[in-house]
Design an enzyme around this catalytic site. Structure first.
Site, PDB file in Angstrom:
ATOM      1  N   ASP A 195     -69.399  59.683  -1.384  1.00 51.90           N
ATOM      2  CA  ASP A 195     -70.439  59.517  -2.400  1.00 51.90           C
ATOM      3  C   ASP A 195     -69.907  59.037  -3.743  1.00 51.90           C
ATOM      4  O   ASP A 195     -70.563  59.202  -4.775  1.00 51.90           O
ATOM      5  CB  ASP A 195     -71.230  60.825  -2.578  1.00 51.90           C
ATOM      6  CG  ASP A 195     -72.572  60.594  -3.255  1.00 51.90           C
ATOM      7  OD1 ASP A 195     -73.087  59.468  -3.146  1.00 51.90           O
ATOM      8  OD2 ASP A 195     -73.085  61.521  -3.898  1.00 51.90           O
ATOM      9  N   ASP A 234     -73.864  56.942   4.519  1.00 50.27           N
ATOM     10  CA  ASP A 234     -73.396  56.137   3.376  1.00 50.27           C
ATOM     11  C   ASP A 234     -72.006  55.547   3.543  1.00 50.27           C
ATOM     12  O   ASP A 234     -71.622  54.676   2.757  1.00 50.27           O
ATOM     13  CB  ASP A 234     -73.376  56.939   2.067  1.00 50.27           C
ATOM     14  CG  ASP A 234     -74.713  57.500   1.657  1.00 50.27           C
ATOM     15  OD1 ASP A 234     -75.731  57.017   2.176  1.00 50.27           O
ATOM     16  OD2 ASP A 234     -74.746  58.421   0.834  1.00 50.27           O
ATOM     17  N   ASP A 271     -82.072  66.753  -3.368  1.00 54.11           N
ATOM     18  CA  ASP A 271     -81.196  65.586  -3.415  1.00 54.11           C
ATOM     19  C   ASP A 271     -80.136  65.708  -4.506  1.00 54.11           C
ATOM     20  O   ASP A 271     -79.139  64.996  -4.485  1.00 54.11           O
ATOM     21  CB  ASP A 271     -82.010  64.316  -3.679  1.00 54.11           C
ATOM     22  CG  ASP A 271     -82.939  63.970  -2.527  1.00 54.11           C
ATOM     23  OD1 ASP A 271     -82.504  64.045  -1.373  1.00 54.11           O
ATOM     24  OD2 ASP A 271     -84.102  63.621  -2.795  1.00 54.11           O
TER      25      ASP A 271
END
Length: 344
Positions: A130, A168, A319
């Site tokens: 991330d 991701d 989130d």
């Protein structure tokens, strides 16, 4: 997080949940088909399994949503209990934590097998995860990741499991969020992860491929090949995002045509009202208001390229600390209620 694309879970220890699930399984969900909501006279908060024919994935009777149903029921709040039950009674992804991968994977898959179902697992521990945003973290280095991944595989054993691999991870190579000096290692880790997981006889692997609002199939197919898609069972789209099922299927089919006709799964956990278009675009992914639960999980999609609609993101978990939410991955009952009402 990383702008306008996706929110993710913060990593969370699942040991307590696994232990609780194993203890509750026999009493709450057994191996029979159908949700036990009708057993209100015995236990109005009990959570059972969905019919195996259309939804073979395990419902965790001790997940965050199930615990919230129990709290509302104990407080006499039948209205909110019924709303959150819409989440609790569906199978959701179990995100394996960083510390005890073998024990967690074993706990989830054993509980699922006991119920006559299959576990849905999400692996999200790639190094430099991330890009240092809301869900930053991951394994310390490549060797640590390989060791962690091996623990997951050993924990799964020969039991049935579907694994969504590293949300991701490929996309952040494509969009430049992950520094170039880490690219070669990441491709190697992802390809190795697919190969290691496929050594388990009952494991299916879907490599994350982002969502329809974030890069095109033309930009993604070569990176997916480098990440091992050829050896995987398919890919996953819309993980933790809000693109509609129709748009996601179109995106997935165009991408499938470029990676040898591989099938895919769609995360429908929160896409009932589609993506959020208000406010600052760079925050559209993070706890957006006005969202709703999407299509319930099923493997009966009516399309040979779409293996399943899944709730990979766990509805009701934040989130990140935006729009008044707690840190990424924490349970947020107010948001869960909004999703169940269709108001986000």
């Amino acid at each position: 997080m990383y702008g306008s694309h996706n929110g993710r879970f913060g990593m969370r220890g699942a040991g307590v949940a696994v232990l609780g699930a194993a203890l509750l399984l026999a009493g709450c969900s057994s191996s029979g088909d159908g949700d036990k909501d009708g057993d209100a006279g015995k236990n109005p908060a009990a959570i059972g399994q969905q019919p195996k024919g259309t939804d073979p994935y395990w419902v965790n009777p001790d997940g965050n949503a199930a615990r919230q149903v129990a709290r509302y029921t104990e407080d006499g709040d039948a209205k909110n209990a019924a709303l959150v039950r819409r989440i609790a009674r569906q199978p959701v992804g179990e995100w394996i934590g960083p510390d005890n991968p073998e024990a967690e994977a074993k706990g989830f898959t054993e509980a699922a097998a006991k119920a006559g179902r299959e576990a849905l697992l999400v692996l999200y521990n790639i190094p430099h995860r991330d890009c240092g945003q809301f869900s930053k973290g991951g394994a310390a280095d490549g060797d640590a990741y390989r060791s962690w991944l091996d623990g997951v595989a050993k924990g799964i054993g020969d039991r049935g499991a579907t694994v969504v691999l590293e949300p991701d991870a490929v996309l952040h190579l494509v969009d430049g969020c992950t520094p170039r000096k880490f690219h070669e290692e990441r491709y190697d880790l992802l390809k190795g992860a697919v190969e290691r997981l496929k050594q388990q006889p009952g494991t299916r692997v879907y490599v994350d491929a982002g969502n329809a609002g974030w890069h095109t199939p033309d930009a993604l197919f070569q990176p997916l090949r480098q990440a091992g898609i050829d050896a995987a069972d398919g890919f996953a789209v819309n993980v933790s995002n809000f693109q509609t099922t129709e748009v996601s299927e179109d995106f997935g089919k165009r991408l499938s045509a470029k990676v040898g006709g591989k099938p895919f799964v769609v995360d429908t956990s929160r896409n009932g009202n589609g993506p959020y278009t208000g406010g600052a675009p760079e925050q559209s992914w993070c706890n957006p208001p006005g969202r709703a639960l999407g299509a319930t999980p099923t493997t009966s999609t009516g399309d040979e390229l779409v293996d399943a609609y899944l709730w990979i993101k766990r509805p009701g978990e934040s989130d990140g600390d935006c729009r008044g939410g707690p840190k990424a991955g924490d349970w947020w009952p107010e948001y869960a209620l909004g999703l169940a009402r269709g108001t986000g």
